[in-house]
Design a protein around this motif. Structure first.
Motif, PDB file in Angstrom:
ATOM      1  N   GLU A  32       0.803  -1.219   0.000  1.00 23.31           N
ATOM      2  CA  GLU A  32       0.000   0.000   0.000  1.00 23.31           C
ATOM      3  C   GLU A  32       0.838   1.273   0.000  1.00 23.31           C
ATOM      4  O   GLU A  32       0.326   2.365  -0.234  1.00 23.31           O
ATOM      5  CB  GLU A  32      -0.943  -0.005   1.211  1.00 23.31           C
ATOM      6  CG  GLU A  32      -2.072  -1.029   1.083  1.00 23.31           C
ATOM      7  CD  GLU A  32      -2.964  -1.074   2.307  1.00 23.31           C
ATOM      8  OE1 GLU A  32      -2.716  -0.280   3.245  1.00 23.31           O
ATOM      9  OE2 GLU A  32      -3.889  -1.913   2.333  1.00 23.31           O
ATOM     10  N   LEU A  33       2.153   1.130   0.240  1.00 21.22           N
ATOM     11  CA  LEU A  33       3.037   2.283   0.149  1.00 21.22           C
ATOM     12  C   LEU A  33       3.343   2.644  -1.303  1.00 21.22           C
ATOM     13  O   LEU A  33       3.906   3.709  -1.575  1.00 21.22           O
ATOM     14  CB  LEU A  33       4.355   2.006   0.883  1.00 21.22           C
ATOM     15  CG  LEU A  33       4.250   1.733   2.384  1.00 21.22           C
ATOM     16  CD1 LEU A  33       5.609   1.323   2.934  1.00 21.22           C
ATOM     17  CD2 LEU A  33       3.731   2.970   3.120  1.00 21.22           C
ATOM     18  N   LEU A  34       2.982   1.750  -2.225  1.00 24.36           N
ATOM     19  CA  LEU A  34       3.291   1.933  -3.639  1.00 24.36           C
ATOM     20  C   LEU A  34       2.028   2.214  -4.437  1.00 24.36           C
ATOM     21  O   LEU A  34       0.929   1.821  -4.030  1.00 24.36           O
ATOM     22  CB  LEU A  34       3.944   0.664  -4.197  1.00 24.36           C
ATOM     23  CG  LEU A  34       5.288   0.254  -3.589  1.00 24.36           C
ATOM     24  CD1 LEU A  34       5.622  -1.173  -4.012  1.00 24.36           C
ATOM     25  CD2 LEU A  34       6.376   1.211  -4.014  1.00 24.36           C
ATOM     26  N   PRO A  35       2.152   2.867  -5.582  1.00 27.01           N
ATOM     27  CA  PRO A  35       0.982   3.004  -6.465  1.00 27.01           C
ATOM     28  C   PRO A  35       0.563   1.628  -6.981  1.00 27.01           C
ATOM     29  O   PRO A  35       1.428   0.780  -7.260  1.00 27.01           O
ATOM     30  CB  PRO A  35       1.489   3.904  -7.593  1.00 27.01           C
ATOM     31  CG  PRO A  35       2.976   3.831  -7.533  1.00 27.01           C
ATOM     32  CD  PRO A  35       3.336   3.563  -6.105  1.00 27.01           C
ATOM     33  N   PRO A  36      -0.731   1.366  -7.108  1.00 27.66           N
ATOM     34  CA  PRO A  36      -1.209   0.026  -7.487  1.00 27.66           C
ATOM     35  C   PRO A  36      -0.626  -0.509  -8.781  1.00 27.66           C
ATOM     36  O   PRO A  36      -0.428  -1.725  -8.912  1.00 27.66           O
ATOM     37  CB  PRO A  36      -2.733   0.216  -7.600  1.00 27.66           C
ATOM     38  CG  PRO A  36      -3.032   1.400  -6.734  1.00 27.66           C
ATOM     39  CD  PRO A  36      -1.842   2.292  -6.834  1.00 27.66           C
ATOM     40  N   GLU A  37      -0.326   0.354  -9.722  1.00 24.92           N
ATOM     41  CA  GLU A  37       0.198  -0.128 -11.004  1.00 24.92           C
ATOM     42  C   GLU A  37       1.583  -0.764 -10.866  1.00 24.92           C
ATOM     43  O   GLU A  37       2.017  -1.504 -11.748  1.00 24.92           O
ATOM     44  CB  GLU A  37       0.266   1.001 -12.030  1.00 24.92           C
ATOM     45  CG  GLU A  37       1.088   2.211 -11.621  1.00 24.92           C
ATOM     46  CD  GLU A  37       0.261   3.258 -10.899  1.00 24.92           C
ATOM     47  OE1 GLU A  37       0.720   4.409 -10.842  1.00 24.92           O
ATOM     48  OE2 GLU A  37      -0.840   2.913 -10.405  1.00 24.92           O
ATOM     49  N   ARG A  38       2.273  -0.516  -9.738  1.00 22.89           N
ATOM     50  CA  ARG A  38       3.596  -1.108  -9.533  1.00 22.89           C
ATOM     51  C   ARG A  38       3.508  -2.598  -9.207  1.00 22.89           C
ATOM     52  O   ARG A  38       4.485  -3.329  -9.404  1.00 22.89           O
ATOM     53  CB  ARG A  38       4.329  -0.383  -8.394  1.00 22.89           C
ATOM     54  CG  ARG A  38       4.808   1.025  -8.706  1.00 22.89           C
ATOM     55  CD  ARG A  38       6.128   1.006  -9.460  1.00 22.89           C
ATOM     56  NE  ARG A  38       7.158   0.254  -8.769  1.00 22.89           N
ATOM     57  CZ  ARG A  38       7.928   0.742  -7.800  1.00 22.89           C
ATOM     58  NH1 ARG A  38       7.745   1.984  -7.377  1.00 22.89           N
ATOM     59  NH2 ARG A  38       8.879   0.003  -7.258  1.00 22.89           N
ATOM     60  N   TYR A  39       2.358  -3.054  -8.676  1.00 22.36           N
ATOM     61  CA  TYR A  39       2.299  -4.444  -8.216  1.00 22.36           C
ATOM     62  C   TYR A  39       1.046  -5.184  -8.660  1.00 22.36           C
ATOM     63  O   TYR A  39       0.910  -6.380  -8.395  1.00 22.36           O
ATOM     64  CB  TYR A  39       2.373  -4.494  -6.694  1.00 22.36           C
ATOM     65  CG  TYR A  39       1.276  -3.743  -5.968  1.00 22.36           C
ATOM     66  CD1 TYR A  39       0.038  -4.340  -5.738  1.00 22.36           C
ATOM     67  CD2 TYR A  39       1.463  -2.442  -5.511  1.00 22.36           C
ATOM     68  CE1 TYR A  39      -0.978  -3.661  -5.079  1.00 22.36           C
ATOM     69  CE2 TYR A  39       0.462  -1.760  -4.845  1.00 22.36           C
ATOM     70  CZ  TYR A  39      -0.747  -2.367  -4.631  1.00 22.36           C
ATOM     71  OH  TYR A  39      -1.746  -1.680  -3.990  1.00 22.36           O
ATOM     72  N   ARG A  40       0.148  -4.531  -9.372  1.00 25.05           N
ATOM     73  CA  ARG A  40      -1.172  -5.109  -9.647  1.00 25.05           C
ATOM     74  C   ARG A  40      -1.088  -6.462 -10.337  1.00 25.05           C
ATOM     75  O   ARG A  40      -1.801  -7.399  -9.989  1.00 25.05           O
ATOM     76  CB  ARG A  40      -1.988  -4.117 -10.494  1.00 25.05           C
ATOM     77  CG  ARG A  40      -3.412  -4.615 -10.773  1.00 25.05           C
ATOM     78  CD  ARG A  40      -4.191  -3.607 -11.596  1.00 25.05           C
ATOM     79  NE  ARG A  40      -4.484  -2.395 -10.839  1.00 25.05           N
ATOM     80  CZ  ARG A  40      -4.151  -1.164 -11.243  1.00 25.05           C
ATOM     81  NH1 ARG A  40      -3.487  -1.004 -12.378  1.00 25.05           N
ATOM     82  NH2 ARG A  40      -4.464  -0.116 -10.517  1.00 25.05           N
TER      83      ARG A  40
END
Length: 294
Positions: free
Chosen positions: A71-79
């Motif tokens: 959750e510290l990252l933008p969702p597109e980094r891990y989706r």
């Protein structure tokens, strides 16, 4: 005895090789290995490579609350990442709180580690350049440390609030006596401002939101005793352990408060760099690494 790993992966006239082991069995073995061991074995053959990419294997290496880190990252980094890539992503430092704090997973155990820069701390007199200066350096993970020239009231306070998974953690301050720089490619240290730390100890304190407390005192510069013990504090980064605390569950978040102070105003003190505070699972301190099993 002389058979190579590549030979063992193939079927031989005398029986099956490693390549005949069912992928599900390989995956079950990988559940008990560390990530580096899994990555090394993945090079043996296709069955091992496929098992080494299994989400079930890599989810067992992630902390149970790894979503809190994502959750510290933008969702597109891990989706759309598989669990192996999620582990790799979380094994690199993730900055938060304006980049002044970082969290990451230990690459061997999957345990959660934290670091807090002095930029995120309250430092008495930090606004006055007669006392403190910010020094940019590659020797800090945050690329900047606080350097004290001289002061009478020395006090550094900070805190962090995070969903730490269940574990036992050690909190330490990272400190360097003297100022350092590079000259002609060599590291050089200067101690012209270093004084006062041998007269009185510095008091380190730590407390948590659930009532755990710890405190200790250190003489930061005791040249005679250090020389006798073969310990040279000047010119080296030293981690001063403040204490340990226990986290039983990641929810609610744990708030940790910490400080270091020497407020005896009968003498001045100076010539010290303060880098950061680390919160590391105690099992990882001193080079010990234990596997994290969920």
């Amino acid at each position: 005895m002389g058979a190579s790993l590549s030979t063992l992966t193939e079927r031989t006239p005398n029986g099956p090789g490693l390549g005949d082991i069912p992928g599900s069995c390989v995956a079950n073995v990988f559940l008990h290995l560390t990530p580096p061991e899994i990555c090394n074995l993945a090079r043996l053959n296709r069955a091992f490579r496929e098992a080494a990419s299994s989400d079930a294997v890599w989810e067992s290496k992630l902390p149970r609350n790894y979503q809190d880190l994502l959750e510290l990252l933008p969702p597109e980094r891990y989706r759309n990442l598989c669990k192996k890539d999620v582990f790799a992503l979380l094994s690199t430092p993730l900055p938060f709180d304006d980049g002044n704090k970082e969290v990451w997973l230990d690459k061997v155990t999957g345990r959660v580690c934290l670091s807090i820069s002095t930029k995120a701390m309250s430092i008495t007199g930090i606004e006055d350049r007669r006392y403190w200066n910010w020094v940019h350096t590659e020797e800090s993970r945050f690329n900047v440390v606080a350097y004290l020239q001289q002061i009478w009231w020395f006090e550094v306070d900070g805190s962090v609030r995070f969903n730490l998974p269940a574990d036992i953690y050690t909190l330490s301050f990272r400190i360097h006596l003297g100022r350092f720089s590079k000259r002609l490619g060599r590291r050089v240290c200067y101690y012209d401002h270093t004084h006062g730390w041998e007269l009185k100890p510095v008091r380190f304190e730590m407390s948590t939101s659930d009532g755990q407390e710890s405190s200790t005192e250190y003489f930061l510069d005791d040249c005679a005793e250090d020389e006798a013990n073969g310990c040279h504090k000047r010119g080296s980064w030293i981690e001063y352990k403040v204490g340990e605390f226990i986290v039983n569950a990641s929810d609610p978040p744990t708030e940790v408060r910490f400080s270091m102070k020497q407020i005896d105003c009968t003498h001045s003190k100076g010539g010290i760099c303060v880098d950061a505070v680390s919160i590391i699972p105690s099992a990882l301190k001193g080079g010990t690494r234990r596997r994290l099993l969920n």
